[in-house]
Design a protein around this motif. Sequence first.
Motif, PDB file in Angstrom:
ATOM      1  N   ALA A   1       0.807  -1.273  -0.063  1.00  0.00           N
ATOM      2  CA  ALA A   1       0.094   0.085   0.121  1.00  0.00           C
ATOM      3  C   ALA A   1       0.848   1.207  -0.015  1.00  0.00           C
ATOM      4  CB  ALA A   1      -0.788   0.126   1.193  1.00  0.00           C
ATOM      5  N   ALA A   2       2.155   1.250   0.660  1.00  0.00           N
ATOM      6  CA  ALA A   2       2.905   2.356   0.515  1.00  0.00           C
ATOM      7  C   ALA A   2       3.758   2.482  -0.488  1.00  0.00           C
ATOM      8  CB  ALA A   2       3.789   2.141   1.885  1.00  0.00           C
ATOM      9  N   GLY A   3       3.744   1.635  -1.517  1.00  0.00           N
ATOM     10  CA  GLY A   3       4.448   1.873  -2.687  1.00  0.00           C
ATOM     11  C   GLY A   3       5.824   1.147  -2.545  1.00  0.00           C
ATOM     12  N   VAL A   4       6.212   0.635  -1.252  1.00  0.00           N
ATOM     13  CA  VAL A   4       7.716   0.249  -1.227  1.00  0.00           C
ATOM     14  C   VAL A   4       8.036  -1.287  -1.893  1.00  0.00           C
ATOM     15  CG1 VAL A   4       9.183  -0.902   0.539  1.00  0.00           C
ATOM     16  CG2 VAL A   4       7.730   1.280   1.015  1.00  0.00           C
ATOM     17  N   SER A   5       6.680  -2.024  -2.017  1.00  0.00           N
ATOM     18  CA  SER A   5       7.021  -3.158  -2.954  1.00  0.00           C
ATOM     19  C   SER A   5       7.325  -2.777  -4.297  1.00  0.00           C
ATOM     20  CB  SER A   5       5.736  -4.071  -2.671  1.00  0.00           C
ATOM     21  OG  SER A   5       5.724  -4.410  -1.413  1.00  0.00           O
ATOM     22  N   THR A   6       6.819  -1.841  -4.774  1.00  0.00           N
ATOM     23  CA  THR A   6       6.927  -1.391  -6.117  1.00  0.00           C
ATOM     24  C   THR A   6       8.319  -1.108  -6.612  1.00  0.00           C
ATOM     25  OG1 THR A   6       4.631  -0.604  -6.499  1.00  0.00           O
ATOM     26  CG2 THR A   6       6.036   0.059  -8.005  1.00  0.00           C
ATOM     27  N   VAL A   7       8.935  -0.314  -5.513  1.00  0.00           N
ATOM     28  CA  VAL A   7      10.381   0.176  -5.602  1.00  0.00           C
ATOM     29  C   VAL A   7      11.179  -1.081  -5.626  1.00  0.00           C
ATOM     30  CG1 VAL A   7      11.988   1.686  -4.582  1.00  0.00           C
ATOM     31  CG2 VAL A   7       9.690   2.650  -4.936  1.00  0.00           C
ATOM     32  N   LEU A   8      11.053  -1.927  -4.506  1.00  0.00           N
ATOM     33  CA  LEU A   8      11.835  -3.128  -4.558  1.00  0.00           C
ATOM     34  C   LEU A   8      11.677  -3.984  -5.439  1.00  0.00           C
ATOM     35  CD1 LEU A   8      11.469  -3.641  -0.738  1.00  0.00           C
ATOM     36  CD2 LEU A   8      13.239  -2.288  -1.807  1.00  0.00           C
ATOM     37  N   ALA A   9      10.850  -4.297  -6.321  1.00  0.00           N
ATOM     38  CA  ALA A   9      10.562  -5.164  -7.166  1.00  0.00           C
ATOM     39  C   ALA A   9      11.342  -4.720  -8.440  1.00  0.00           C
ATOM     40  CB  ALA A   9       8.880  -4.852  -7.928  1.00  0.00           C
TER      41      ALA A   9
ATOM     42  N   ARG B   1      -5.926   6.415  -0.925  1.00  0.00           N
ATOM     43  CA  ARG B   1      -6.481   5.595  -1.918  1.00  0.00           C
ATOM     44  C   ARG B   1      -6.732   6.012  -3.442  1.00  0.00           C
ATOM     45  NH1 ARG B   1     -11.340   1.919   1.205  1.00  0.00           N
ATOM     46  NH2 ARG B   1     -11.134   0.885  -0.926  1.00  0.00           N
ATOM     47  N   PHE B   2      -6.974   7.445  -3.156  1.00  0.00           N
ATOM     48  CA  PHE B   2      -7.288   8.462  -4.432  1.00  0.00           C
ATOM     49  C   PHE B   2      -5.997   8.193  -5.073  1.00  0.00           C
ATOM     50  CE2 PHE B   2      -6.724  12.636  -6.480  1.00  0.00           C
ATOM     51  CZ  PHE B   2      -7.483  12.602  -7.198  1.00  0.00           C
ATOM     52  N   LEU B   3      -4.767   8.613  -4.375  1.00  0.00           N
ATOM     53  CA  LEU B   3      -3.293   8.498  -5.064  1.00  0.00           C
ATOM     54  C   LEU B   3      -3.173   6.936  -5.511  1.00  0.00           C
ATOM     55  CD1 LEU B   3      -0.620   9.511  -5.468  1.00  0.00           C
ATOM     56  CD2 LEU B   3       0.055   9.049  -2.989  1.00  0.00           C
ATOM     57  N   HIS B   4      -3.367   6.184  -5.109  1.00  0.00           N
ATOM     58  CA  HIS B   4      -3.105   4.663  -5.485  1.00  0.00           C
ATOM     59  C   HIS B   4      -4.054   4.437  -6.756  1.00  0.00           C
ATOM     60  CE1 HIS B   4      -2.361   3.392  -0.938  1.00  0.00           C
ATOM     61  NE2 HIS B   4      -1.465   4.149  -1.618  1.00  0.00           N
ATOM     62  N   THR B   5      -5.183   5.263  -6.940  1.00  0.00           N
ATOM     63  CA  THR B   5      -6.022   4.774  -7.901  1.00  0.00           C
ATOM     64  C   THR B   5      -5.365   5.585  -9.260  1.00  0.00           C
ATOM     65  OG1 THR B   5      -8.011   4.761  -6.897  1.00  0.00           O
ATOM     66  CG2 THR B   5      -8.247   5.657  -9.079  1.00  0.00           C
ATOM     67  N   LEU B   6      -4.786   6.646  -8.857  1.00  0.00           N
ATOM     68  CA  LEU B   6      -4.093   7.491  -9.850  1.00  0.00           C
ATOM     69  C   LEU B   6      -2.595   6.921 -10.479  1.00  0.00           C
ATOM     70  CD1 LEU B   6      -4.369  11.248  -8.667  1.00  0.00           C
ATOM     71  CD2 LEU B   6      -5.817  10.104 -10.380  1.00  0.00           C
ATOM     72  N   GLN B   7      -2.038   6.287  -9.377  1.00  0.00           N
ATOM     73  CA  GLN B   7      -1.119   5.549  -9.842  1.00  0.00           C
ATOM     74  C   GLN B   7      -1.028   4.373 -10.634  1.00  0.00           C
ATOM     75  OE1 GLN B   7       0.747   5.246  -5.622  1.00  0.00           O
ATOM     76  NE2 GLN B   7       2.222   6.714  -5.842  1.00  0.00           N
TER      77      GLN B   7
ATOM     78  N   ASP C   1       8.681  14.608  -2.641  1.00  0.00           N
ATOM     79  CA  ASP C   1       9.401  14.496  -1.310  1.00  0.00           C
ATOM     80  C   ASP C   1       8.756  13.881  -0.208  1.00  0.00           C
ATOM     81  OD1 ASP C   1      11.526  15.923  -2.898  1.00  0.00           O
ATOM     82  OD2 ASP C   1      11.177  17.567  -1.851  1.00  0.00           O
ATOM     83  N   SER C   2       7.547  14.035   0.033  1.00  0.00           N
ATOM     84  CA  SER C   2       6.645  13.651   1.309  1.00  0.00           C
ATOM     85  C   SER C   2       6.304  12.142   1.103  1.00  0.00           C
ATOM     86  CB  SER C   2       5.227  14.169   1.291  1.00  0.00           C
ATOM     87  OG  SER C   2       5.622  15.564   1.417  1.00  0.00           O
ATOM     88  N   LEU C   3       6.455  11.538  -0.204  1.00  0.00           N
ATOM     89  CA  LEU C   3       5.977  10.019  -0.244  1.00  0.00           C
ATOM     90  C   LEU C   3       7.253   9.541  -0.219  1.00  0.00           C
ATOM     91  CD1 LEU C   3       3.921  10.330  -3.683  1.00  0.00           C
ATOM     92  CD2 LEU C   3       3.254   9.374  -1.533  1.00  0.00           C
TER      93      LEU C   3
ATOM     94  N   ASP D   1       2.625  12.649   8.291  1.00  0.00           N
ATOM     95  CA  ASP D   1       2.144  12.119   9.671  1.00  0.00           C
ATOM     96  C   ASP D   1       3.526  11.209  10.018  1.00  0.00           C
ATOM     97  OD1 ASP D   1       1.379   9.639  11.339  1.00  0.00           O
ATOM     98  OD2 ASP D   1      -0.702  10.546  10.980  1.00  0.00           O
ATOM     99  N   PRO D   2       3.957  11.481  11.491  1.00  0.00           N
ATOM    100  CA  PRO D   2       5.036  10.944  12.048  1.00  0.00           C
ATOM    101  C   PRO D   2       5.095   9.379  11.988  1.00  0.00           C
ATOM    102  CG  PRO D   2       4.189  12.686  13.666  1.00  0.00           C
ATOM    103  CD  PRO D   2       3.092  12.309  12.575  1.00  0.00           C
ATOM    104  N   VAL D   3       3.933   8.770  11.864  1.00  0.00           N
ATOM    105  CA  VAL D   3       4.211   7.252  11.933  1.00  0.00           C
ATOM    106  C   VAL D   3       4.647   6.817  10.352  1.00  0.00           C
ATOM    107  CG1 VAL D   3       1.645   6.760  11.081  1.00  0.00           C
ATOM    108  CG2 VAL D   3       2.932   5.199  12.403  1.00  0.00           C
ATOM    109  N   TYR D   4       4.190   7.620   9.356  1.00  0.00           N
ATOM    110  CA  TYR D   4       4.369   7.448   8.204  1.00  0.00           C
ATOM    111  C   TYR D   4       6.132   7.551   7.807  1.00  0.00           C
ATOM    112  CZ  TYR D   4       4.847   7.314   2.813  1.00  0.00           C
ATOM    113  OH  TYR D   4       5.190   7.029   1.602  1.00  0.00           O
TER     114      TYR D   4
END
Length: 279
Positions: free
Chosen positions: A42-50, A121-127, A164-166, A245-248
């Motif tokens: 969901a965070a897009g990390v898997s896409t980068v690592l792929a 989720r809106f961002l994910h839809t665009l991506q 930068d934020s992502l 958000d600090p948790v992200y």
Amino acid sequence: MKNQARCMKPVLLILLLLGACTLPVSADPLDDARRWQALLDAAGVSTVLAQTDLLIKQEVANLEKTPLGFNATELQTLRQQLLDYLAPEQLQADIIARLQQRFDPQQQQSLQALLQSPRTRFLHTLQAQLDDAVVREAMRSYKVQVNEKAPNNHRVQLITELDDSLQHTALETELKVELRKQLLALVTELKTEETFSESQIDAQLQQYRRDVEDSISRNAVYAYLYLFKRTPSPDVQALITTYHDPVYLQFMALCQESLQTSFRNARQRMLQDSRLAGP
């Protein structure tokens, strides 16, 4: 009353024991790993690592073109070692292990809520549109238009701040730099029997890091300018705030930290393997 009190003690003890039996047991580690895997997706990390497998093959192919004296067998061995130690699945497993150590259940739930919010989720839809060949072709045409007539500076700054934020650009840059560092350290020791420190290797790669980050960031900004061309700026700003958000921020910091550790550990193991296999 004393007899009554004596009778109450066993009753209280039983109630306490029953209460203890109803406490939630620890979560199944496999289920927890699956939850973290879903969050990496969901965070897009898997896409980068792929990209890792392809990047490894590209880097070794580039090495083949250099006059360093590697034969085909050596290159194949090096490629296979990198794929074995640094496959996307292994990097993700390392990240998940670190997240399990450093995040408590409440932080995990907070991250899950953030990554499942309507904005993200809106961002994910665009991506997801970037997987469509027609959209990618339209984006290339849009890039030409942007180069001919630059969009509003405020809009460009806003989209740059979103990138930068992502922190996808930062993570992808780290992945490519760590892989180049891996090859530089291995090739240096294998061909010269010299060993450089992490800081020495980092110093050698400063310009490479800047070039890689600039290229990735520029492409990301073009993509987001296209994807958000019909999205009002206040909505983009709200999305940026969500990813502050600090948790992200902690989550992405741990992903990068884990990536660096995975490469460092793999480098040590590969150098040890090559020494053991030597004459």
